[in-house]
Write a protein that holds these residues in place. Structure first.
Motif, short mmCIF file in Angstrom:
data_model
loop_
_atom_site.label_atom_id
_atom_site.label_comp_id
_atom_site.label_asym_id
_atom_site.label_seq_id
_atom_site.Cartn_x
_atom_site.Cartn_y
_atom_site.Cartn_z
N ARG A 127 0.83 -1.05 -0.13
CA ARG A 127 0.07 0.10 0.43
C ARG A 127 1.32 1.23 0.34
O ARG A 127 0.13 2.13 -0.95
CB ARG A 127 -0.84 -0.19 1.54
N PHE A 128 2.17 1.69 0.39
CA PHE A 128 2.64 2.88 0.85
C PHE A 128 4.08 2.00 -0.01
O PHE A 128 5.12 1.31 0.69
CB PHE A 128 3.05 2.48 1.83
N ASP A 129 4.32 2.74 -1.05
CA ASP A 129 5.82 1.98 -1.60
C ASP A 129 6.51 3.79 -2.01
O ASP A 129 5.67 4.95 -2.48
CB ASP A 129 5.82 1.53 -2.96
N ALA A 130 7.89 3.77 -2.68
CA ALA A 130 8.06 5.26 -2.68
C ALA A 130 9.92 4.73 -3.39
O ALA A 130 10.48 3.14 -3.63
CB ALA A 130 8.83 5.84 -1.48
N GLU A 131 9.70 4.87 -5.41
CA GLU A 131 10.88 4.43 -5.56
C GLU A 131 12.00 5.81 -6.32
O GLU A 131 11.54 7.22 -5.89
CB GLU A 131 10.45 4.22 -7.53
N LEU A 132 13.27 5.43 -5.21
CA LEU A 132 14.73 6.85 -5.22
C LEU A 132 15.32 6.93 -6.74
O LEU A 132 15.73 6.16 -7.28
CB LEU A 132 15.08 6.44 -3.75
#
Length: 104
Positions: free
Chosen positions: A66-71
Motif C-alpha cells: 500500500r505504501f511504496d516509494a522509488e528513489l
C-alpha cells in the motif's frame, strides 16, 4: 547544500484511488537516505518508510503493497494505493545526507 521540496496544497482523492505525493531533493551525498512520515491531527509524525540506493525499509504499520516509494536521481514520490479514509493526514518527506553514523 542539502534541500528537500514538497509541492504545496492538498491532494484530494476518494477511497480506493491511488495517491502520489511528490518530493524532490538535492544533495551532495553519494548515498542519501530519504524518509516519509505521516502526521495525523494532534499526533506526532510516524515513520512510514526509508529509501536509499542500496536498501528499502518500511515500517510494519505501513505495508509495502500500500505504501511504496522509488528513489530516483532527485525525487522519491510516495505512492499510497487503495486509499482509506484513515490515510487522510499530512505527509512529510525528509533527507538524511548519509547513512554513516558518527562513532562514539
Amino acid at each position: 547544500e542539502d534541500k528537500v521540496t514538497q509541492p504545496p496544497g492538498d491532494v484530494i482523492l476518494t477511497q480506493g484511488q491511488t495517491a502520489t505525493l511528490n518530493c524532490t531533493f538535492s544533495t551532495t551525498s553519494s548515498d542519501p537516505n530519504l524518509f516519509w512520515y505521516k502526521q495525523e491531527v494532534n499526533s506526532y509524525p510516524k515513520f512510514i518508510l526509508r529509501r536509499s540506493r542500496y536498501s528499502a525499509d518500511n515500517s510494519p504499520e505501513f505495508v509495502k503493497d500500500r505504501f511504496d516509494a522509488e528513489l530516483k536521481d532527485s525525487s522519491v514520490p510516495l505512492m499510497i494505493q487503495d486509499l482509506h479514509v484513515c490515510d487522510s493526514a499530512v505527509y512529510y518527506c525528509a533527507l538524511r545526507p548519509t547513512s554513516e553514523f558518527p562513532t562514539v
